[in-house]
Design a protein around this motif. Structure first.
Motif, PDB file in Angstrom:
ATOM      1  N   ARG A  64      -4.757  -3.585 -11.403  1.00 27.09           N
ATOM      2  CA  ARG A  64      -4.407  -2.968 -12.692  1.00 27.09           C
ATOM      3  C   ARG A  64      -5.650  -2.628 -13.492  1.00 27.09           C
ATOM      4  NH1 ARG A  64      -1.599  -7.411 -14.584  1.00 27.09           N
ATOM      5  NH2 ARG A  64      -2.572  -7.098 -16.582  1.00 27.09           N
ATOM      6  N   ALA A  65      -6.736  -3.361 -13.295  1.00 31.09           N
ATOM      7  CA  ALA A  65      -7.942  -3.203 -14.109  1.00 31.09           C
ATOM      8  C   ALA A  65      -8.942  -2.202 -13.538  1.00 31.09           C
ATOM      9  CB  ALA A  65      -8.619  -4.558 -14.293  1.00 31.09           C
ATOM     10  N   ASP A  66      -8.604  -1.516 -12.457  1.00 30.15           N
ATOM     11  CA  ASP A  66      -9.507  -0.541 -11.844  1.00 30.15           C
ATOM     12  C   ASP A  66      -9.372   0.802 -12.562  1.00 30.15           C
ATOM     13  OD1 ASP A  66     -10.925   1.232 -10.274  1.00 30.15           O
ATOM     14  OD2 ASP A  66      -9.904   0.704  -8.406  1.00 30.15           O
ATOM     15  N   VAL A  67     -10.341   1.133 -13.408  1.00 24.82           N
ATOM     16  CA  VAL A  67     -10.261   2.381 -14.187  1.00 24.82           C
ATOM     17  C   VAL A  67     -10.325   3.615 -13.295  1.00 24.82           C
ATOM     18  CG1 VAL A  67     -11.149   1.421 -16.346  1.00 24.82           C
ATOM     19  CG2 VAL A  67     -12.737   2.402 -14.683  1.00 24.82           C
ATOM     20  N   ASP A  68     -10.809   3.481 -12.075  1.00 24.95           N
ATOM     21  CA  ASP A  68     -10.902   4.618 -11.154  1.00 24.95           C
ATOM     22  C   ASP A  68      -9.648   4.814 -10.303  1.00 24.95           C
ATOM     23  OD1 ASP A  68     -13.512   5.262 -12.001  1.00 24.95           O
ATOM     24  OD2 ASP A  68     -14.327   3.724 -10.678  1.00 24.95           O
ATOM     25  N   GLU A  69      -8.707   3.903 -10.364  1.00 25.35           N
ATOM     26  CA  GLU A  69      -7.461   4.004  -9.605  1.00 25.35           C
ATOM     27  C   GLU A  69      -6.392   4.623 -10.516  1.00 25.35           C
ATOM     28  OE1 GLU A  69      -4.415   4.406  -7.704  1.00 25.35           O
ATOM     29  OE2 GLU A  69      -5.938   3.467  -6.443  1.00 25.35           O
ATOM     30  N   PRO A  70      -5.922   5.831 -10.206  1.00 23.78           N
ATOM     31  CA  PRO A  70      -4.930   6.485 -11.076  1.00 23.78           C
ATOM     32  C   PRO A  70      -3.675   5.652 -11.344  1.00 23.78           C
ATOM     33  CG  PRO A  70      -5.773   8.042  -9.472  1.00 23.78           C
ATOM     34  CD  PRO A  70      -6.321   6.685  -9.089  1.00 23.78           C
ATOM     35  N   LEU A  71      -3.307   4.777 -10.414  1.00 28.63           N
ATOM     36  CA  LEU A  71      -2.092   3.978 -10.597  1.00 28.63           C
ATOM     37  C   LEU A  71      -2.309   2.711 -11.418  1.00 28.63           C
ATOM     38  CD1 LEU A  71      -0.536   4.312  -7.032  1.00 28.63           C
ATOM     39  CD2 LEU A  71      -0.128   5.713  -9.073  1.00 28.63           C
ATOM     40  N   SER A  72      -3.536   2.419 -11.777  1.00 29.61           N
ATOM     41  CA  SER A  72      -3.791   1.203 -12.548  1.00 29.61           C
ATOM     42  C   SER A  72      -3.424   1.414 -14.022  1.00 29.61           C
ATOM     43  CB  SER A  72      -5.253   0.771 -12.426  1.00 29.61           C
ATOM     44  OG  SER A  72      -6.052   1.384 -13.406  1.00 29.61           O
ATOM     45  N   SER A  73      -3.166   0.331 -14.703  1.00 29.04           N
ATOM     46  CA  SER A  73      -2.841   0.438 -16.137  1.00 29.04           C
ATOM     47  C   SER A  73      -4.089   0.695 -16.974  1.00 29.04           C
ATOM     48  CB  SER A  73      -2.118  -0.822 -16.626  1.00 29.04           C
ATOM     49  OG  SER A  73      -2.937  -1.963 -16.462  1.00 29.04           O
ATOM     50  N   TYR A  74      -5.262   0.472 -16.397  1.00 30.24           N
ATOM     51  CA  TYR A  74      -6.519   0.724 -17.103  1.00 30.24           C
ATOM     52  C   TYR A  74      -7.004   2.167 -16.966  1.00 30.24           C
ATOM     53  CZ  TYR A  74      -7.785  -4.150 -18.242  1.00 30.24           C
ATOM     54  OH  TYR A  74      -7.848  -5.399 -18.769  1.00 30.24           O
ATOM     55  N   SER A  75      -6.491   2.914 -15.990  1.00 25.73           N
ATOM     56  CA  SER A  75      -6.977   4.284 -15.796  1.00 25.73           C
ATOM     57  C   SER A  75      -6.663   5.103 -17.038  1.00 25.73           C
ATOM     58  CB  SER A  75      -6.360   4.913 -14.551  1.00 25.73           C
ATOM     59  OG  SER A  75      -4.969   5.061 -14.687  1.00 25.73           O
ATOM     60  N   GLU A  76      -7.617   5.908 -17.419  1.00 22.92           N
ATOM     61  CA  GLU A  76      -7.502   6.612 -18.694  1.00 22.92           C
ATOM     62  C   GLU A  76      -6.819   7.971 -18.539  1.00 22.92           C
ATOM     63  OE1 GLU A  76     -10.591   5.735 -21.650  1.00 22.92           O
ATOM     64  OE2 GLU A  76     -11.612   4.686 -20.019  1.00 22.92           O
ATOM     65  N   TYR A  77      -5.530   7.880 -18.249  1.00 22.84           N
ATOM     66  CA  TYR A  77      -4.634   9.028 -18.255  1.00 22.84           C
ATOM     67  C   TYR A  77      -3.733   8.824 -19.466  1.00 22.84           C
ATOM     68  CZ  TYR A  77      -5.969  10.271 -13.476  1.00 22.84           C
ATOM     69  OH  TYR A  77      -6.659  10.662 -12.354  1.00 22.84           O
ATOM     70  N   GLY A  78      -4.072   9.475 -20.561  1.00 21.88           N
ATOM     71  CA  GLY A  78      -3.345   9.273 -21.803  1.00 21.88           C
ATOM     72  C   GLY A  78      -2.006   9.981 -21.828  1.00 21.88           C
ATOM     73  N   PHE A  79      -1.180   9.582 -22.774  1.00 21.94           N
ATOM     74  CA  PHE A  79       0.166  10.138 -22.918  1.00 21.94           C
ATOM     75  C   PHE A  79       0.653   9.883 -24.341  1.00 21.94           C
ATOM     76  CE2 PHE A  79       0.207   5.894 -21.185  1.00 21.94           C
ATOM     77  CZ  PHE A  79       1.048   5.208 -22.039  1.00 21.94           C
ATOM     78  N   GLU A  80       1.710  10.573 -24.700  1.00 16.16           N
ATOM     79  CA  GLU A  80       2.284  10.394 -26.027  1.00 16.16           C
ATOM     80  C   GLU A  80       3.580   9.600 -25.938  1.00 16.16           C
ATOM     81  OE1 GLU A  80       4.006  13.171 -29.558  1.00 16.16           O
ATOM     82  OE2 GLU A  80       2.073  13.767 -28.672  1.00 16.16           O
ATOM     83  N   LEU A  81       3.661   8.549 -26.734  1.00 16.43           N
ATOM     84  CA  LEU A  81       4.862   7.717 -26.888  1.00 16.43           C
ATOM     85  C   LEU A  81       4.835   7.136 -28.298  1.00 16.43           C
ATOM     86  CD1 LEU A  81       5.506   5.542 -23.687  1.00 16.43           C
ATOM     87  CD2 LEU A  81       7.173   6.905 -24.919  1.00 16.43           C
ATOM     88  N   GLU A  82       6.002   6.872 -28.841  1.00 18.23           N
ATOM     89  CA  GLU A  82       6.107   6.335 -30.195  1.00 18.23           C
ATOM     90  C   GLU A  82       5.435   7.283 -31.207  1.00 18.23           C
ATOM     91  OE1 GLU A  82       8.034   3.660 -30.333  1.00 18.23           O
ATOM     92  OE2 GLU A  82       7.927   3.317 -28.176  1.00 18.23           O
ATOM     93  N   GLU A  83       5.458   8.569 -30.872  1.00 22.20           N
ATOM     94  CA  GLU A  83       4.927   9.635 -31.734  1.00 22.20           C
ATOM     95  C   GLU A  83       3.413   9.579 -31.938  1.00 22.20           C
ATOM     96  OE1 GLU A  83       7.250  10.040 -35.298  1.00 22.20           O
ATOM     97  OE2 GLU A  83       9.116   9.841 -34.182  1.00 22.20           O
ATOM     98  N   VAL A  84       2.705   8.888 -31.049  1.00 18.78           N
ATOM     99  CA  VAL A  84       1.241   8.859 -31.088  1.00 18.78           C
ATOM    100  C   VAL A  84       0.693   8.954 -29.666  1.00 18.78           C
ATOM    101  CG1 VAL A  84       1.010   7.575 -33.268  1.00 18.78           C
ATOM    102  CG2 VAL A  84       1.114   6.337 -31.117  1.00 18.78           C
ATOM    103  N   PHE A  85      -0.585   9.290 -29.563  1.00 19.29           N
ATOM    104  CA  PHE A  85      -1.256   9.384 -28.273  1.00 19.29           C
ATOM    105  C   PHE A  85      -1.844   8.033 -27.905  1.00 19.29           C
ATOM    106  CE2 PHE A  85      -4.973  10.064 -25.633  1.00 19.29           C
ATOM    107  CZ  PHE A  85      -4.425  10.841 -24.622  1.00 19.29           C
ATOM    108  N   TRP A  86      -1.582   7.595 -26.683  1.00 17.22           N
ATOM    109  CA  TRP A  86      -2.117   6.339 -26.152  1.00 17.22           C
ATOM    110  C   TRP A  86      -3.109   6.680 -25.038  1.00 17.22           C
ATOM    111  CZ3 TRP A  86      -0.813   1.879 -28.561  1.00 17.22           C
ATOM    112  CH2 TRP A  86       0.282   1.944 -29.422  1.00 17.22           C
ATOM    113  N   PRO A  87      -4.332   6.159 -25.088  1.00 18.15           N
ATOM    114  CA  PRO A  87      -5.355   6.502 -24.092  1.00 18.15           C
ATOM    115  C   PRO A  87      -5.067   5.982 -22.678  1.00 18.15           C
ATOM    116  CG  PRO A  87      -6.359   5.567 -26.058  1.00 18.15           C
ATOM    117  CD  PRO A  87      -4.885   5.381 -26.192  1.00 18.15           C
TER     118      PRO A  87
END
Length: 158
Positions: A15-38
């Motif tokens: 989960r902590a591998d920022v280079d793995e797209p499937l990890s929770s640490y990878s920085e693929y941001g999205f919008e939820l709760e009406e704000v952007f999450w990194p």
């Protein structure tokens, strides 16, 4: 509890591998709760708190590792229902990330029918633990999202 998967039938990831797209640490941001999450990690830890100011502090953390550290504080009250909703929160974040970033969804679908395992020695809830007897909830979340993406793709072809 996780059945001990065979090496050839499994994909082990962190989960902590920022280079793995499937990890929770990878920085693929999205919008939820009406704000952007990194990252998923930012969202997951932010949702632990009802205090809007502290939630914003977690959301605006410079790195997923910092968001996780802020989320583990003992000085702010975590929402009472957290143990009941944490897997739902993680699933929602991973699914939204996949719907926002088709390349992440493709990476997840490319895992086929392999068992996905969060390879943490220390985390027996989200990971498999040192002895591979942990609950592997993060791997289960990924597999649940993978199945949902498959179902959505199939309904488009019907």
């Amino acid at each position: 509890m996780l059945e001990t998967p065979s090496e050839e039938d499994s994909i082990f990831l962190s989960r902590a591998d920022v280079d793995e797209p499937l990890s929770s640490y990878s920085e693929y941001g999205f919008e939820l709760e009406e704000v952007f999450w990194p990252s998923v990690e930012h969202y997951f830890h932010g949702m632990k708190f009802e205090n809007e100011d502290y939630r914003e502090r977690v959301r605006s953390a410079a790195h997923p590792k910092q968001a996780a550290k802020l989320g583990r504080t003992r000085f702010k009250r975590i929402r009472r229902d957290w143990s009941k909703v944490r897997r739902v929160v993680m699933t929602r974040a991973v699914y939204t990330k996949c719907r926002t970033h088709p390349e992440v969804a493709s990476r997840l679908l490319a895992t086929g029918d392999k068992t996905l395992v969060e390879n943490s020695q220390y985390d027996y809830f989200w990971g498999c633990g040192r002895d591979r007897r942990g609950h592997n909830n993060y791997g289960m979340v990924l597999m649940d999202v993978r199945e949902r993406l498959r179902e959505e793709a199939a309904s488009l072809t019907d």
